[in-house]
Scaffold this motif. Sequence first.
Motif: not given
Length: 261
Positions: A163-179
């Motif tokens: 489950x990946x949050x595309x929006x968060x990976x772009x808005x906060x790429x330094x903090x986001x981690x997908x699993x």
Amino acid sequence: MLMAVITLVTIYGCTPLKPALSGSDTANAEEFPVKGRQGILINQKLEFGNFQTSRVKRSWTKGGNSRTAISLGSTVDFFYGDIISKEHMNRDQTFYFQLKDSDDRISDVYASSAFKSEDLRIGNNPNSIVNIFEDAISRHDNLESMFYLQVYVNNETKPWQLVLDNQASQASPEEYLGVFALDAEKFYTLKPITKMAGKNGPRSIMFGSIGYEIFDADKKSVAAVSLMDRGMVFLNTADADERFLLSNLCSALLLQQQIDN
């Protein structure tokens, strides 16, 4: 296409671009250019290294799948299984493909893209990634750019899930981690890539991310996928089964970017 990728391609034109990987042991990672990602999507196939996808079936929920025989319910119920609401099932943001390698490994990959986090349904299945990593997933409410993935390798009936949050990976790429996980013990994390490789060292992009670096449970960088231009896959593991599994994940990430356009 993601805005960061559009900007980079516009600025650098046809100059080959490579992401800068952060892992300390990635210098010898194998690089595989991707074939088949651009152009007409009808009968689309991807290929890199010794991996090939079947023709990508878009909106597969309308036509069934190859795992109907092992499901206990209908095809759609088997795939979604209290993961995504039925309101989303009738949309066209789904795709399916098989991946094969030269050693006869084969997989089935089912994906659903561009759905809202509120469409996620928390069922009673303890093996669901939504339940295992519920805290991480539920931090982002009412977003409209979630990506859900199931990967069945060979004859396994239990899928790896993303489950990946595309929006968060772009808005906060330094903090986001997908699993990407099979269960609580067997999982990978996806870290957005925010730097490009250059002659004088890594260069940060202006905003967003340009792909994902994939780390195992021991925090070792084992793979990466670049979403720039035609795409590129990086594998940094000698384990053939792991290379195959991660190639499924990279293929799905390359394909889902197009369906969101």
